[in-house]
Design an enzyme around this catalytic site. Structure first.
Site, short mmCIF file in Angstrom:
data_model
loop_
_atom_site.label_atom_id
_atom_site.label_comp_id
_atom_site.label_asym_id
_atom_site.label_seq_id
_atom_site.Cartn_x
_atom_site.Cartn_y
_atom_site.Cartn_z
N LYS A 43 -9.83 -33.19 -44.22
CA LYS A 43 -10.15 -32.33 -43.01
C LYS A 43 -11.29 -31.54 -43.48
O LYS A 43 -11.51 -31.06 -44.71
CB LYS A 43 -9.16 -31.40 -42.34
CG LYS A 43 -8.30 -30.91 -43.48
CD LYS A 43 -7.20 -29.97 -42.80
CE LYS A 43 -6.62 -29.10 -43.93
NZ LYS A 43 -5.09 -28.87 -43.51
N TYR A 270 -31.66 -5.57 -46.16
CA TYR A 270 -31.18 -5.04 -45.01
C TYR A 270 -30.63 -3.78 -44.90
O TYR A 270 -29.46 -3.88 -45.95
CB TYR A 270 -30.34 -6.00 -44.23
CG TYR A 270 -31.23 -7.01 -43.54
CD1 TYR A 270 -32.32 -6.62 -42.65
CD2 TYR A 270 -30.89 -8.43 -43.87
CE1 TYR A 270 -33.07 -7.70 -42.06
CE2 TYR A 270 -31.81 -9.40 -43.13
CZ TYR A 270 -32.72 -9.08 -42.35
OH TYR A 270 -33.37 -10.16 -41.80
C1 PLP Z 1 -4.36 -29.00 -44.55
C2 PLP Z 1 -2.94 -29.77 -44.61
C3 PLP Z 1 -2.57 -30.20 -45.97
C4 PLP Z 1 -3.22 -30.09 -47.19
O1 PLP Z 1 -3.07 -29.08 -47.64
P1 PLP Z 1 -3.25 -28.40 -49.09
O2 PLP Z 1 -2.53 -26.99 -49.10
O3 PLP Z 1 -4.71 -28.21 -49.10
O4 PLP Z 1 -2.61 -29.29 -50.04
C5 PLP Z 1 -1.39 -30.95 -45.75
N1 PLP Z 1 -0.81 -31.24 -44.48
C6 PLP Z 1 -1.13 -30.69 -43.36
C7 PLP Z 1 -0.45 -30.84 -42.09
C8 PLP Z 1 -2.44 -29.86 -43.42
O5 PLP Z 1 -2.73 -29.20 -42.09
#
Ligand code: PLP
Length: 385
Positions: A43, A270
């Site tokens: 993701k 800035y």
């Molecule tokens: C993002 C996510 C993961 C992975 O999490 P990490 O801490 O990056 O390993 C796994 N399961 C779900 C449902 C997630 O949203």
């Protein structure tokens, strides 16, 4: 026809460099430890590493499924020709079920109502829906509560147009030193999913272990693990047990675009937040918060030039920032490392998280698509799992 040339523009000096050999090394290290199928979580642009190339590299390393947060991310993977199961972890938003079916994406179903809708749309369109059932065991976001899961499961097994291929839950603090709540969550998940055995039904693939679970809760590995940040060589928290050795995959680099000596008493940037205490050698870098290099690094961050750490001075601008280089020299075009190694020095994602006051996850995912991704190394470099 356009009058402009149709060629890649490669002059932007700021790049995110992704080392596929390291990525492969991390996947193989995880696979050797868990001996389970891996759902690679990609993701948020694969945690900043670039969605499609990273997903393809993970698959080349033996990752068997992919997890994304949103429908659009799954569609992008399908359009790139990726055919493995893809679970959309964030589930349904609005009326997207038709798109899930069109692109053969696995839906994370989090309530009886949604499951009913899914089954209905699948029936109406003469297709089968791929579904993983989401159980809330204490994270408290979405999912059917563990202690009321039986009716949900009963409905699922009678949903004629759904293939229920998985059931999953998510840890709230699997990366914490105190393991007690993770143990409570796992226990709830196991009790809930015992439904299938009690009913004499085949149990769908059970998965729960994020990176924290992979590292310090072996009993949570179950039928598949679901790591994200660990694939990318970053530990999910400072206190997590580092039971698997991984190495950071991502570097971020830019180049010096300007050098000057600032007079004593002159200000930089800035709001004039930095004043030269003496004549000071300063370089300008063509990177800023508009690239995801946080404004919180103003007067706080450090970069590597010539293998040494130097301070960001003044406010971070949207597209530029300034760095004091002490008595060192730097020339236009010299490499500057924002994340990664140069000589014997290294700036880590954890360093940046400390300066910004956030977690490594946010540092990685802030690096936005204005910064081109470059891929180096290859997935064959580290042998096989
Ligand atoms: C993002 C996510 C993961 C992975 O999490 P990490 O801490 O990056 O390993 C796994 N399961 C779900 C449902 C997630 O949203």
């Amino acid at each position: 026809m356009t009058k402009y040339p149709d060629c890649p523009i490669t002059c932007r000096p700021t790049v995110v460099e992704v080392d596929l050999g390291r990525l492969a090394g991390n996947v193989h290290a995880i696979a050797r430890a868990v001996r389970r199928p891996i759902m690679g979580v990609v993701k948020a642009n694969a945690y900043g590493h670039g969605l499609v190339p990273t997903a393809q590299a993970l698959l080349a390393c033996g990752v068997s499924q992919l997890g994304v947060a949103f429908l659009e991310e799954g569609i992008e993977l399908r359009r790139a020709g990726i055919t493995v199961p893809i679970l959309v972890l964030g589930g349904l938003i609005g009326n997207q079920i038709g798109h899930f079916l069109d692109f053969e994406l696995t839906i994370g179903a989090s309530s009886p109502e949604k499951l009913r809708q899914i089954d209905q749309v699948a029936a109406d369109t003469g297709r089968r829906a791929q579904v993983h059932l989401k159980i809330d065991t204490g994270m408290g976001r979405v999912g059917k509560r563990w202690d009321r899961a039986d009716e949900f499961f009963e409905q699922a097994v009678t949903s004629e147009h759904c293939d229920v291929t998985g059931v999953f839950s998510h840890f709230a603090d699997a990366d914490a030193a105190d393991k007690s709540f993770a143990a409570v969550q796992l226990d709830r998940f196991l009790r809930a999913t015992s439904f299938f055995e009690r009913e004499g039904l085949p149990t769908p693939t059970r998965h729960m272990a994020n990176s924290g679970g992979v590292l310090q809760h072996p009993e949570s590995w179950l039928d598949m693990v679901r790591p994200g940040i660990l694939l990318y060589g970053i530990y999910p928290s400072p206190e997590v047990e580092r039971t698997i050795a991984v190495e950071p995959v991502l570097s971020c680099k830019t180049r010096v675009v300007y050098f000057k000596v600032v007079d004593e008493g002159a200000t930089v940037g800035y709001d004039m937040t930095w004043t030269a205490p003496r004549p000071t050698r300063v370089v300008t870098l063509p990177v800023g918060y508009g690239d995801g290099y946080s404004r919180a690094l103003s007067n706080r961050g450090q970069v590597l030039i010539g293998g040494r750490r130097h301070d960001v001075i003044g406010r971070m601008s949207m597209d530029q920032c300034s760095v004091e280089i002490g008595d060192d020299s730097a020339y236009n075009g010299d490499e500057v490392v924002l994340i990664g190694a140069q000589g014997d020095e290294r700036i880590t994602v954890e360093d940046l998280a400390g300066w910004v006051g956030t977690i490594p996850y946010e540092i990685l995912t802030m690096l936005n698509t204005r910064v081109p991704r470059q891929y180096v190394g290859d997935t064959l470099a580290s042998g096989t799992a």
